[in-house]
Scaffold this motif. Structure first.
Motif, PDB file in Angstrom:
ATOM      1  N   VAL A 246      -5.803   2.461   5.090  1.00  0.00           N
ATOM      2  CA  VAL A 246      -6.759   2.374   6.197  1.00  0.00           C
ATOM      3  C   VAL A 246      -6.535   1.071   6.966  1.00  0.00           C
TER       4      VAL A 246
ATOM      5  N   ASP B  17      -7.988   8.927  -9.172  1.00  0.00           N
ATOM      6  CA  ASP B  17      -7.806   7.936  -8.110  1.00  0.00           C
ATOM      7  C   ASP B  17      -7.326   6.596  -8.666  1.00  0.00           C
TER       8      ASP B  17
ATOM      9  N   ASN C 126      -5.151   2.789   0.198  1.00  0.00           N
ATOM     10  CA  ASN C 126      -5.297   1.498   0.881  1.00  0.00           C
ATOM     11  C   ASN C 126      -4.481   1.442   2.170  1.00  0.00           C
TER      12      ASN C 126
ATOM     13  N   TYR D 296       0.861  -1.182   0.000  1.00  0.00           N
ATOM     14  CA  TYR D 296       0.000   0.000   0.000  1.00  0.00           C
ATOM     15  C   TYR D 296       0.901   1.237   0.000  1.00  0.00           C
TER      16      TYR D 296
ATOM     17  N   SER E 156      -9.125   6.764  10.573  1.00  0.00           N
ATOM     18  CA  SER E 156      -8.907   5.732   9.557  1.00  0.00           C
ATOM     19  C   SER E 156      -7.931   4.660  10.012  1.00  0.00           C
TER      20      SER E 156
ATOM     21  N   GLN F 120      -8.265   6.116   1.796  1.00  0.00           N
ATOM     22  CA  GLN F 120      -8.986   5.005   1.188  1.00  0.00           C
ATOM     23  C   GLN F 120      -8.367   4.640  -0.154  1.00  0.00           C
TER      24      GLN F 120
ATOM     25  N   MET G  98      -9.222  11.737   4.512  1.00  0.00           N
ATOM     26  CA  MET G  98      -9.798  10.413   4.737  1.00  0.00           C
ATOM     27  C   MET G  98     -10.075   9.710   3.407  1.00  0.00           C
ATOM     28  N   HIS G  99     -10.527  10.465   2.414  1.00  0.00           N
ATOM     29  CA  HIS G  99     -10.753   9.881   1.087  1.00  0.00           C
ATOM     30  C   HIS G  99      -9.436   9.394   0.480  1.00  0.00           C
TER      31      HIS G  99
ATOM     32  N   SER H 198      -4.710   4.938  10.145  1.00  0.00           N
ATOM     33  CA  SER H 198      -3.743   4.952   9.059  1.00  0.00           C
ATOM     34  C   SER H 198      -2.455   5.649   9.492  1.00  0.00           C
TER      35      SER H 198
ATOM     36  N   LYS I 277      -4.008   4.529  -7.497  1.00  0.00           N
ATOM     37  CA  LYS I 277      -4.069   3.133  -7.062  1.00  0.00           C
ATOM     38  C   LYS I 277      -3.139   2.257  -7.890  1.00  0.00           C
TER      39      LYS I 277
END
Length: 284
Positions: free
Chosen positions: A281, A215, A279, A18, A41, A276, A272-273, A43, A219
């Motif tokens: 979190v 996004d 990855n 991640y 989160s 996510q 927070m978005h 994180s 990723k």
């Protein structure tokens, strides 16, 4: 929890596949928002300051704020100097207590970049603090850091291997079509360069200029070796929109706690978005 080394955070991310969000903070409210999002989160997180921000408030003040907030957090928080533009600024941040340092010699010829980066690595490692270097120039403008279109250059994977070996850096920022600031149109990242670099370089790789990258591309990059992703412009934009919206709805407002609190809420929502997307979190 006291501030931690970014190396521990990023090596874990590299092992587990991640990426960790590295978020630029400009004031107390943004520091609070970033750490609050990380807590909620579960994180790990990296808070960053640029040379431009450090002209507004110095390294001691930013360290004091981040250290105070991180000290009450249950998740790992590192404090990183982003785009350190001189060995002197790197040393100043180190003396203040920063737990991660970037020296950016990417606009220099390869040999000079190696020489400057190696110098910073030597005195920073002596204090047990990791160093990020950059090879290949990331375009765009962020505070006082600007790379014109004529200066942009993709990272050469073979040079990246040599740079990592010769300097001893802990992380490497790459230029694969990413840029600082908001993009004009949709950015086209060179994933082929990233993939080749990952095959030649064993240390964690860093993606700068992620504000505005879709996004799905962020990723994808984390699956190709990116372990740290930097966000700055989007956070400033979110904070400002939150403040403007509050004042528009409350034109007689004069209490900074009220409108800055609205900006803080928008930054937390955005962070927070991004966690996510990365990855990260529940990886604290």
């Amino acid at each position: 929890m006291s501030l931690v080394s970014s190396k521990d955070i990023l090596l874990k991310a590299q092992r587990e596949g991640y990426a960790v969000g590295a978020f630029n903070a400009e004031n107390m409210e943004m520091v609070q928002a970033i750490v609050s999002a990380a807590e909620e989160s579960s994180s790990p997180v990296i808070i960053q300051t640029t040379p431009g921000s450090l002209q507004y408030a110095d390294t001691d003040l930013f360290f004091g704020m981040v250290n105070a907030v991180a000290g009450k957090a249950k998740v790992p928080v590192a404090l990183h100097l982003d785009h350190g533009n001189s060995a002197e600024l790197c040393a100043k941040a180190l003396r203040s207590g920063y737990t991660s340092i970037m020296i950016d010699g990417s606009k220099l010829p390869f040999a000079e970049n190696v020489e400057l980066t190696k110098k910073v690595v030597e005195f920073t490692h002596a204090m047990g603090v990791p160093v990020e270097g950059e090879l290949g120039t990331v375009g765009g403008k962020e505070d006082t850091h600007e790379v014109k279109d004529s200066e942009k250059a993709y990272t050469d994977p073979q040079e990246a291997k040599a740079f990592a070996e010769q300097t001893g850096v802990d992380f490497l920022a790459v230029g694969i079509g990413n840029a600082h600031g908001f993009y004009q149109g949709v950015p086209k990242l060179r994933f082929d360069i990233l993939e080749k670099t990952k095959g030649l370089v064993s240390i964690p790789i860093v993606l700068h200029g992620a504000s505005g990258i879709p996004d799905e591309d962020v990723k994808k990059s984390t699956g190709l070796g990116i372990c740290k992703v930097n966000f700055a412009t989007e956070l400033r934009d979110a904070f400002t929109k939150g403040v403007k919206a509050f004042i528009a709805e409350n034109p007689d407002a004069f209490d900074p706690k009220k409108y800055n609190g609205a900006g803080r809420a928008k930054v937390k929502e955005l962070v927070m978005h991004k966690m996510q997307v990365l990855n990260s979190v529940n990886k604290a």
